[in-house]
Scaffold this motif. Structure first.
Motif, PDB file in Angstrom:
ATOM      1  N   GLY A  19     -95.534 -25.971 -34.690  1.00  0.00           N
ATOM      2  CA  GLY A  19     -96.832 -26.309 -34.121  1.00  0.00           C
ATOM      3  C   GLY A  19     -97.837 -25.189 -34.276  1.00  0.00           C
ATOM      4  N   LYS A  20     -97.349 -23.961 -34.251  1.00  0.00           N
ATOM      5  CA  LYS A  20     -98.227 -22.804 -34.443  1.00  0.00           C
ATOM      6  C   LYS A  20     -98.739 -22.738 -35.875  1.00  0.00           C
ATOM      7  CE  LYS A  20     -95.835 -20.215 -30.872  1.00  0.00           C
ATOM      8  NZ  LYS A  20     -94.807 -19.208 -30.606  1.00  0.00           N
ATOM      9  N   ARG A  21     -97.932 -23.221 -36.825  1.00  0.00           N
ATOM     10  CA  ARG A  21     -98.319 -23.192 -38.235  1.00  0.00           C
ATOM     11  C   ARG A  21     -99.143 -24.401 -38.658  1.00  0.00           C
ATOM     12  NH1 ARG A  21     -92.707 -22.046 -41.081  1.00  0.00           N
ATOM     13  NH2 ARG A  21     -92.062 -22.886 -39.100  1.00  0.00           N
ATOM     14  N   TYR A  22     -98.749 -25.587 -38.170  1.00  0.00           N
ATOM     15  CA  TYR A  22     -99.325 -26.826 -38.683  1.00  0.00           C
ATOM     16  C   TYR A  22    -100.228 -27.549 -37.697  1.00  0.00           C
ATOM     17  CZ  TYR A  22     -95.464 -26.117 -41.935  1.00  0.00           C
ATOM     18  OH  TYR A  22     -94.583 -25.578 -42.844  1.00  0.00           O
ATOM     19  N   GLY A  23    -100.398 -27.007 -36.516  1.00  0.00           N
ATOM     20  CA  GLY A  23    -101.160 -27.695 -35.483  1.00  0.00           C
ATOM     21  C   GLY A  23    -100.243 -28.555 -34.639  1.00  0.00           C
ATOM     22  N   SER A  24    -100.813 -29.222 -33.665  1.00  0.00           N
ATOM     23  CA  SER A  24    -100.011 -30.024 -32.747  1.00  0.00           C
ATOM     24  C   SER A  24     -99.286 -31.143 -33.497  1.00  0.00           C
ATOM     25  CB  SER A  24    -100.891 -30.619 -31.648  1.00  0.00           C
ATOM     26  OG  SER A  24    -101.643 -31.705 -32.155  1.00  0.00           O
ATOM     27  N   MET A  25     -98.180 -31.607 -32.901  1.00  0.00           N
ATOM     28  CA  MET A  25     -97.430 -32.715 -33.502  1.00  0.00           C
ATOM     29  C   MET A  25     -98.338 -33.924 -33.676  1.00  0.00           C
ATOM     30  SD  MET A  25     -93.775 -32.570 -31.493  1.00  0.00           S
ATOM     31  CE  MET A  25     -94.522 -32.562 -29.862  1.00  0.00           C
ATOM     32  N   ARG A  26     -99.142 -34.193 -32.644  1.00  0.00           N
ATOM     33  CA  ARG A  26    -100.036 -35.350 -32.704  1.00  0.00           C
ATOM     34  C   ARG A  26    -101.062 -35.192 -33.835  1.00  0.00           C
ATOM     35  NH1 ARG A  26    -100.718 -39.447 -30.134  1.00  0.00           N
ATOM     36  NH2 ARG A  26     -99.504 -38.860 -28.333  1.00  0.00           N
ATOM     37  N   ASP A  27    -101.703 -34.033 -33.913  1.00  0.00           N
ATOM     38  CA  ASP A  27    -102.707 -33.811 -34.967  1.00  0.00           C
ATOM     39  C   ASP A  27    -102.073 -33.882 -36.354  1.00  0.00           C
ATOM     40  OD1 ASP A  27    -104.618 -33.496 -33.007  1.00  0.00           O
ATOM     41  OD2 ASP A  27    -104.701 -31.307 -33.178  1.00  0.00           O
ATOM     42  N   ASN A  28    -100.914 -33.265 -36.512  1.00  0.00           N
ATOM     43  CA  ASN A  28    -100.256 -33.268 -37.817  1.00  0.00           C
ATOM     44  C   ASN A  28     -99.865 -34.685 -38.224  1.00  0.00           C
ATOM     45  OD1 ASN A  28     -99.136 -31.966 -40.133  1.00  0.00           O
ATOM     46  ND2 ASN A  28     -97.122 -32.236 -39.225  1.00  0.00           N
ATOM     47  N   HIS A  29     -99.309 -35.453 -37.305  1.00  0.00           N
ATOM     48  CA  HIS A  29     -98.907 -36.817 -37.655  1.00  0.00           C
ATOM     49  C   HIS A  29    -100.108 -37.746 -37.784  1.00  0.00           C
ATOM     50  CE1 HIS A  29     -94.961 -35.219 -37.205  1.00  0.00           C
ATOM     51  NE2 HIS A  29     -94.504 -36.306 -37.779  1.00  0.00           N
ATOM     52  N   MET A  30    -101.211 -37.406 -37.151  1.00  0.00           N
ATOM     53  CA  MET A  30    -102.447 -38.154 -37.386  1.00  0.00           C
ATOM     54  C   MET A  30    -102.899 -37.928 -38.834  1.00  0.00           C
ATOM     55  SD  MET A  30    -104.788 -40.223 -36.354  1.00  0.00           S
ATOM     56  CE  MET A  30    -104.731 -40.272 -34.595  1.00  0.00           C
ATOM     57  N   ARG A  31    -102.842 -36.679 -39.297  1.00  0.00           N
ATOM     58  CA  ARG A  31    -103.217 -36.390 -40.688  1.00  0.00           C
ATOM     59  C   ARG A  31    -102.287 -37.109 -41.666  1.00  0.00           C
ATOM     60  NH1 ARG A  31    -104.104 -31.260 -38.408  1.00  0.00           N
ATOM     61  NH2 ARG A  31    -102.031 -30.551 -39.042  1.00  0.00           N
ATOM     62  N   ILE A  32    -100.979 -37.071 -41.388  1.00  0.00           N
ATOM     63  CA  ILE A  32    -100.015 -37.764 -42.255  1.00  0.00           C
ATOM     64  C   ILE A  32    -100.342 -39.259 -42.276  1.00  0.00           C
ATOM     65  CG2 ILE A  32     -97.595 -38.445 -42.524  1.00  0.00           C
ATOM     66  CD1 ILE A  32     -96.880 -35.689 -41.218  1.00  0.00           C
ATOM     67  N   ALA A  33    -100.554 -39.847 -41.102  1.00  0.00           N
ATOM     68  CA  ALA A  33    -100.853 -41.276 -41.014  1.00  0.00           C
ATOM     69  C   ALA A  33    -102.134 -41.623 -41.767  1.00  0.00           C
ATOM     70  CB  ALA A  33    -100.957 -41.700 -39.546  1.00  0.00           C
ATOM     71  N   GLN A  34    -103.144 -40.772 -41.672  1.00  0.00           N
ATOM     72  CA  GLN A  34    -104.399 -41.030 -42.394  1.00  0.00           C
ATOM     73  C   GLN A  34    -104.180 -40.998 -43.905  1.00  0.00           C
ATOM     74  OE1 GLN A  34    -106.841 -37.967 -40.631  1.00  0.00           O
ATOM     75  NE2 GLN A  34    -107.593 -39.330 -39.027  1.00  0.00           N
TER      76      GLN A  34
END
Length: 88
Positions: A19-34
């Motif tokens: 999470g420190k590297r890639y951002g929050s789980m929610r934000d990262n999976h939002m980017r993946i989903a987009q």
């Protein structure tokens, strides 16, 4: 059972580090989903992205069932899925 709980705790620690590297789980999976939504031409939710990552890890484990890294990642994505579904 305590070995499994220790294992899950280590996965949680890893998730916090990532999470420190890639951002929050929610934000990262939002980017993946987009990204997947754009590629597939229909909406993909963040929790669906986590579920599909679980399926990817399961597919790899079918070939190499004792590969600890894939098991570790599967548990991590399952925890992310749970967190996203329960809005944690």
């Amino acid at each position: 059972m305590s070995d499994m709980l220790d294992f899950v705790a280590s996965v949680v620690d890893t998730l916090e580090d990532r999470g420190k590297r890639y951002g929050s789980m929610r934000d990262n999976h939002m980017r993946i989903a987009q990204q997947w939504s754009a590629t597939m031409g229909h909406p993909v939710t963040p929790h669906q992205a986590a579920l599909m990552m679980c399926q990817l890890k399961i597919a790899r484990l079918i070939e190499t069932p004792e590969h600890d890294d894939s098991i570790h990642d599967l548990v991590g994505y399952a925890l992310i899925y749970w967190s996203l579904v329960h809005d944690k």
